[in-house]
Enzyme design. Sequence first.
Site: not given
Lengths: 593, 593
Positions: B437-438
């Site tokens: 994620y990110e």
Amino acid sequence: MTYAAPLREMLFTMKEIGGLDAVLAQPGHEEVTPDLVEPILEEAGKFAAEVLAPLNHPGDRQGNHWEAGVVTTADGFKPAYASFCEAGWHGMPARREFGGQGMPTLLSTAVLEMWKSSNMAFSLCQMLTLGAIEAIATHGSAELQQRYLPAMVEGRWTGTMNLTEPQAGSDLAALRSKAVPEGNHYRISGTKIFITWGEHDMAENIVHLVLARLPDAPPGVKGISLFLCPKFLVNADGSLGERNDLVCASIEHKMGIRASATAVMSFGEGPGAIGWLVGEPHQGLACMFTMMNHARLNVGLEGVAISERAYQQARSYALDRVQGRTLGREGETNATIVGHPDVRRMLMDMKARCEAQRAIAYYAAGQMDRAHGHADAEQRRSAQQLVDLLIPIVKGWCTEGAQLVTATGVQVHGGMGFIEETGAAQHQRDARITTIYEGTTGIQANDLIGRKLARDGGQVMGRLIAMMRADAAAVAGQGDALLQRLSVALSGGVEALEAATNGLLALGSREAAAAAVPYLWLAGTVVGGWLMTRAADAASTQLASGSAEGDFLAAKRVTALHFALHVLPQAAALRDSVLHGAASTLGLAAEQF
Amino acid sequence: MTYAAPLREMLFTMKEIGGLDAVLAQPGHEEVTPDLVEPILEEAGKFAAEVLAPLNHPGDRQGNHWEAGVVTTADGFKPAYASFCEAGWHGMPARREFGGQGMPTLLSTAVLEMWKSSNMAFSLCQMLTLGAIEAIATHGSAELQQRYLPAMVEGRWTGTMNLTEPQAGSDLAALRSKAVPEGNHYRISGTKIFITWGEHDMAENIVHLVLARLPDAPPGVKGISLFLCPKFLVNADGSLGERNDLVCASIEHKMGIRASATAVMSFGEGPGAIGWLVGEPHQGLACMFTMMNHARLNVGLEGVAISERAYQQARSYALDRVQGRTLGREGETNATIVGHPDVRRMLMDMKARCEAQRAIAYYAAGQMDRAHGHADAEQRRSAQQLVDLLIPIVKGWCTEGAQLVTATGVQVHGGMGFIEETGAAQHQRDARITTIYEGTTGIQANDLIGRKLARDGGQVMGRLIAMMRADAAAVAGQGDALLQRLSVALSGGVEALEAATNGLLALGSREAAAAAVPYLWLAGTVVGGWLMTRAADAASTQLASGSAEGDFLAAKRVTALHFALHVLPQAAALRDSVLHGAASTLGLAAEQF
């Protein structure tokens, strides 16, 4: 979440790396003609794909249910196990004399890979039973063999290995379970943990092999004996008698292989579980060690199998998932993520590692067949030496590689990989146990540098290095640019392995032990590069002779190149790590951590 | 499963690597005097150890409960969150103008590390809220700021980021959610997935920031706008009004961070969720990118934090677990496994990687403070360039490192590591999301070689390389044998990085993208080695001046040596991987996989 056995790749590796033709030509394998091999693999592949693979994810979600000592397996496992036995798959690798089919190890290795790929949790039950069969067949009395083996080979009864106790994990010297003689049998008591398929509802009876100490046992590993304790006592006519005094006290909540019950077994809460000695008193560890090479090959094979499964899943996702513009191909819309260069890199890494791992495992399996059945005694001896050297590498390197491959499999899926429904996460969780059980990577590495390397002063390793060097030279001379690159990379790897071997042999035992795991990784990386080079060489020969499988063979060459360019370079770093020794590894006092 | 904040190590890294004194001397930080730093860390460490850490494992076991759109968090989370806010920890990193304490990023980074170590799932709620606060504070209207920010800074209301849609993961150009103007607001509709803490029962209101398209939006990423959609509409006096037309449709069953609800959010099942534009129309992505450096630093920091937690757990197990004779110390009985050389190797690897990861993260945090608030504009500009270059490395390398460290943490435990009750497995499962994620590691790497490296022709990287080279030379000249070894290792790493940088800049964009991730690993490895060298240099100076912390400082030197001898050698292999290019990586057709 489907699985398809990679038949072409398996057959290629069996023939070109495992030496299938030579194995089948050995005495004792007259019934396994070469034309039977492909149909056997096809049928096994069908069973794996249609029966076992669909149960893999649901089994992980549901797990086993324990209540008052009774374990209920996940939905579908019981009928699947019945079909598995009925189709004859259960006893296939077992000796013919007790009802098995006595397949060569190389062939059963390919078949076992399919069970492990399609449903690793399920496959463990057969694996443990085969080990128990082998122990009883090798060390048990004729009476024990007659009474227990036929039903175990059929799969009507399953087997377990009861080694670990709460205070004794890798260190079996600390075992405390007791066996007290009583007439022609013994009364066993003690608590055993981590017992794979220790209790379940798929079979009529469970035959536990238990390590315990006799009253007169010397301390340490030289005072451990092996006993057979069935869940239900067996009458002389083979029918089941009374329940024995042993019970599954609980099952573990594990990170992976959740569909296999890992039991805490309690022996002798009453008068003591009735058991029979297998082998000589105090020789229990030696009895277990008889099976060690096969057991470690099989767990190494789990690394191959779960890597293959993760690769198939990632490949399928990458080929299906529409997303984003692809760098350098901006005109295409609705492109799938396999177009992204970094997704390619991940898939190539997975593919190259899978194939190198399989090559090592099948090579070792082929050498085991050679060691077991070659007509020439000198060839048998020489093959056995290679097997002994390679087994810790197969076990350690293939299972460590599986950690990388299954983690990359999750990564290819992006956020979806973290969601359990996708299935990629399960492969990583399932793979996690493989570097731990049947001897951790650290234990494999100590076996490699101690019993295998130091004991003969590196002689067998020197022979392996010479073989690899000769092959590197041979492929360089074929005027093929790709093979030349492989030769250069392999030569570099072999040099690194040789330097590390010499460096390691010069170290004290504590210092060597600190470098053992990097050395094992190094050995696995170089041997993997060697066998990929052989595979590329064989593929090139087949291509030149106009094979119809051009796409597959060309891919094999590129995959070998990928291994040579992106995995083999790590050999130098690992050599450095070995040679730099223990200055920092052993440099802190315990309280400085 | 306890956690103790590594205060001494944190303070050392803040001072010697992050440049704490210089940061505190900058204008704007007058209220944070140096003597406040240690007490703040101590208090935070207490809260993390006493309140958050004990909830970590139970939260994982219990997870969240979803029913009809309502999410109930695991037992203890609600009161813990209330205490967290009450103690002022929630708004600590937020701007002072809206009620925060405006701490320097370097200091808040150390504090945030503790929340992430002690309970990563819990910490995500604050992290997301801080991001939403920053977006509204930077791009929102004065009215939105006044109406929403004070309650968000207090933590009475939490924030979320609604980016991903089922068909649009990393590729935001494919977003379909719609926003239709209606009076002074908009009506939002669409489905968003992977919304961290998207629904829960810990706060009175949840402020969703949502990416959606206006009716006149151009296609692709230039047609995306950012909207604020509260769960409950907010009256002019700040009291809560009607429920908005948005609902949590379900929550995910995830591999890790199970105590944080990951929601599927459905906007506009009725007339459309009421929302307000944040920033200019079609500038939604630019608004999100404002926060990107902080967000990526924070996820990189999760890598540091979960590595630290796994290290502490493995260390404690290794120091407690009695097992086996220890090689070379056969006389000792009841030795703990920390005596085994391979356990030492694993702990040293974990420790060295933890400290190098922390050094990179804190260094970047210190440079962010410098970029934000240094008195001199040229210094600010120069620091910002370093930050932009380093952020993808912090995010990518620290989270990839966390995969290794947490996996090794399981391995140190042997079979117990695979049992969920032990807690080691949770750290590995929790860590798994951080490389995804990110922005996945692949996306970080493409950012690094594209926007950061290619765009300026490698100038800033050249400056970093020159700094590292100068430091390597400086430590070599101090007549300290250990520092000399570090200098040699670092120089080798820097050379590899320079060669790979030049090689990469010469490649076409598709070929470069195929080498991007190995290049990121290489950069992280070398920068990590550089900062560990600086740390060892500082430790040597303090030792020479007779510090009372001799044990800690001596350990820091040995740990830096371990990194130099066992991690830095990989730089050459990674360089080779980059330079060997894409011949094999892009060598197969899609159907050959």
